[in-house]
Design a protein around this motif. Sequence first.
Motif, PDB file in Angstrom:
ATOM      1  N   ASN A  94      -3.711  -6.169  11.444  1.00 13.96           N
ATOM      2  CA  ASN A  94      -3.369  -6.759  10.219  1.00 13.96           C
ATOM      3  C   ASN A  94      -4.110  -6.012   9.082  1.00 13.96           C
ATOM      4  N   TRP A  95      -3.428  -5.997   7.768  1.00 14.99           N
ATOM      5  CA  TRP A  95      -4.199  -5.362   6.750  1.00 14.99           C
ATOM      6  C   TRP A  95      -4.169  -6.554   5.712  1.00 14.99           C
ATOM      7  N   PHE A  96      -5.510  -6.886   5.026  1.00 13.19           N
ATOM      8  CA  PHE A  96      -5.757  -7.771   4.127  1.00 13.19           C
ATOM      9  C   PHE A  96      -5.677  -7.138   2.963  1.00 13.19           C
ATOM     10  N   ILE A  97      -5.333  -8.365   1.860  1.00 14.14           N
ATOM     11  CA  ILE A  97      -5.499  -7.968   0.579  1.00 14.14           C
ATOM     12  C   ILE A  97      -6.555  -8.814  -0.088  1.00 14.14           C
ATOM     13  N   ASP A  98      -7.721  -7.887  -0.683  1.00 15.80           N
ATOM     14  CA  ASP A  98      -8.919  -8.567  -1.434  1.00 15.80           C
ATOM     15  C   ASP A  98      -8.754  -8.764  -2.730  1.00 15.80           C
ATOM     16  N   ILE A 112      -6.450  -8.950  -9.744  1.00 18.45           N
ATOM     17  CA  ILE A 112      -6.265  -7.504  -9.143  1.00 18.45           C
ATOM     18  C   ILE A 112      -6.702  -7.425  -7.993  1.00 18.45           C
ATOM     19  N   GLY A 113      -5.647  -7.071  -6.965  1.00 21.33           N
ATOM     20  CA  GLY A 113      -6.193  -7.080  -5.461  1.00 21.33           C
ATOM     21  C   GLY A 113      -6.270  -5.692  -4.751  1.00 21.33           C
ATOM     22  N   THR A 114      -7.091  -5.195  -3.724  1.00 22.54           N
ATOM     23  CA  THR A 114      -7.170  -4.236  -3.061  1.00 22.54           C
ATOM     24  C   THR A 114      -6.870  -4.299  -1.777  1.00 22.54           C
ATOM     25  N   LEU A 115      -5.858  -3.585  -1.408  1.00 25.66           N
ATOM     26  CA  LEU A 115      -5.400  -3.589  -0.059  1.00 25.66           C
ATOM     27  C   LEU A 115      -6.445  -2.769   0.973  1.00 25.66           C
ATOM     28  N   ARG A 116      -6.934  -3.627   1.928  1.00 24.09           N
ATOM     29  CA  ARG A 116      -7.974  -3.062   2.816  1.00 24.09           C
ATOM     30  C   ARG A 116      -7.489  -2.766   4.277  1.00 24.09           C
ATOM     31  N   ALA A 268      -9.715  -9.911  16.068  1.00 28.75           N
ATOM     32  CA  ALA A 268     -10.658 -10.894  16.002  1.00 28.75           C
ATOM     33  C   ALA A 268     -12.011 -10.376  15.312  1.00 28.75           C
ATOM     34  N   ALA A 269     -12.301  -9.258  15.624  1.00 31.55           N
ATOM     35  CA  ALA A 269     -13.476  -8.759  15.003  1.00 31.55           C
ATOM     36  C   ALA A 269     -13.026  -8.326  13.377  1.00 31.55           C
ATOM     37  N   ASP A 270     -11.937  -7.933  13.216  1.00 27.69           N
ATOM     38  CA  ASP A 270     -11.629  -7.312  11.991  1.00 27.69           C
ATOM     39  C   ASP A 270     -11.435  -8.876  11.077  1.00 27.69           C
ATOM     40  N   ASN A 271     -10.996  -9.889  11.703  1.00 26.93           N
ATOM     41  CA  ASN A 271     -10.795 -11.139  11.002  1.00 26.93           C
ATOM     42  C   ASN A 271     -12.500 -11.755  10.671  1.00 26.93           C
ATOM     43  N   GLU A 272     -13.251 -11.570  11.599  1.00 20.97           N
ATOM     44  CA  GLU A 272     -14.651 -12.050  11.332  1.00 20.97           C
ATOM     45  C   GLU A 272     -15.203 -11.307  10.115  1.00 20.97           C
ATOM     46  N   TYR A 274     -13.713 -10.101   7.633  1.00 16.74           N
ATOM     47  CA  TYR A 274     -13.340 -10.714   6.483  1.00 16.74           C
ATOM     48  C   TYR A 274     -13.580 -11.966   6.030  1.00 16.74           C
ATOM     49  N   VAL A 275     -13.596 -12.730   6.940  1.00 17.74           N
ATOM     50  CA  VAL A 275     -14.121 -14.235   6.675  1.00 17.74           C
ATOM     51  C   VAL A 275     -15.393 -14.123   5.829  1.00 17.74           C
TER      52      VAL A 275
END
Length: 632
Positions: A94-98, A112-116, A268-272, A274-275
């Motif tokens: 999954n890609w997150f918007i920051d 304003i968002g950044t696509l990570r 899971a590692a990507d999620n951590e 970003y959390v």
Amino acid sequence: MFNDLIFSIPKSDHSEKCIRKTLTEHPEIKFVSLIGIDFSGNDTDEKIPIRIFLDDIDGFLKGAIQTDGSSVVLPGIATLNNAKVDMIPDTDVNWFIDYNYENIDFETKKPIGTLRIPCFLIHDSKAIDSRHILKSSIEHIEKNLMKYFNDYPHLLEPYGITVDDIEDVYATAATELEFWVKTPEERAHIEELSTSQVLQEQYWTRTKGSVRTALEEVLDLMDKYGLESEMGHKEVGGVKATLSESGNLTHIMEQLEIDWKYADALQAADNELYVRILVRETFRRHGLDVNFLAKPINGVAGSGEHTHLSFSLKLKNGKRINLFAATGKTFLSIFGYASVMGILKNYEVINPFISCTNDSLRRLKPGFEAPVCIVTSVGHSVDVPSRNRTILLGVIRDLTAPLATRFELRSPNPHTNTYLALATMFMACNDGIAYAITNNKTEDELFAELSKQAGEKADYLEKDRAYRSEEDVFEDYTEEERNRLFGVAPNTVYENLLSFDKHPEKLEVLKSGEVFTDKIINSFRSGVEKRWITEIIARIIPNHIRTIRSYKMLHDVEKAYDVDITRWKKINELRYYLMKDSYSSKSLFSKIHDAVDAGDLASISDLQVEMDNKMQELRKLYIDYKTNLLDI
């Protein structure tokens, strides 16, 4: 505001058509950033205008972006004379918007968002980043498991299936994030924090004010990102905040924990990752500092990041089977026992990837439930799951939910590189599973070996060690007994890294399938050694100097008792020993500098241990000295 935003682009929507449609419908997303992870766990974060991405999405996803690899922690690989690194986006996560909530787009009135986009780092046509190492370890063990199911079909009989029923093998993981939050520029006394912890005044108590608001906002945002938050609460550390005249809470100093749902290991590692960003940015918006150090305050509980893992089968009919869960009247399955044994046997070469900083090893000391012994607990009986918090590797079982069976490694901290930590654990599990299956071991035989006494010979585990204890390893064993039964814990980063030299046969376990290579391990080691020394010289010693200079004589010589004078004399002698040179002798700090200049890593390590002990002694002496003074 939150309801008008898109927070993630799932891996199912990574076609060029879906990406273009999503970004066109959300013009507030102005930038794209490729997220590569070096060996220290640092993530890249560049800002590329989204129009460049939209101009050639397909080319971008195939690796149109390059970076200077010498600027990240890849020593010996991306060097100054060969530094170019390609960044290849990962379309399988999954890609997150920051979002930047402090920068509102003039036209859309939205932040304003950044696509990570998580990516792999490619150097000389080879992937050399932490994310790819984790992905390779997962692919390696999943491939081996499928081979075992084909070669040993009886392994699947307890589940009532055949290999043809299996759609895929999944390695799953989850982490828990502990952290300290405080009001900027304000400090609580160590004695006050320690007393509050002993009295258990903070654990799971009610959050208040800006801390409560920020915590609730984080949990809400996690759900919007699809991370499925499960709990947020106070941890053991902290003191009660003070109410100011304006009605705001000040002098905040609290330890919190946030938990969320497990996922496939790489996700899971990507999620951590970003959390952590969500937590830091959200609390900062509410005027609070967040600290992810493993041991920010001596004498008070540190922050851990317990890491969970398991393996499961996804069947073609949609059903899932947890490979660790027992199929009969035992604690675990063959795969579960074998994986525990693999991690424990090979932990000496896993630990350098888990605890690779000065800060991390300060946390791993006896007391405060810090896991220092290479030992597990499975429970006193099959009907009563274990919850022993003093061991290194916990077996988590829920008798009503077999799918929840997993292992919990308790030694990681918020700055542990989760990608490398999970990769080493999966490789160790692979080694244990290979032993169990190729030797036709049963659950009972594996349980007996795991439960063996020190001195009892075993086929896989080491003869002179014990690996299981249902007791409190701090209360029921002496330090000498712990060291003899479970191994001696390293005192410094250098001692930890020496395990690579002392256990070459265990290092080969990590190199199976070329998941880890000599080049990767040497690069990781070089980066850790450099950071270890730099932290000592540029951070730890200067911090100690400031502390020593703040320890001044406070008593009135005319009113002081002999005990005050004696205590101060001892304090002052220790101050001089630590940092004051003379013509005839050098201070401890200067000796460390000389050892660094000489490149004498063993002496640096020994002197660091002495320095830590002397500083701990000095702090206690000064507290006792101040406590006895009436007028200060």
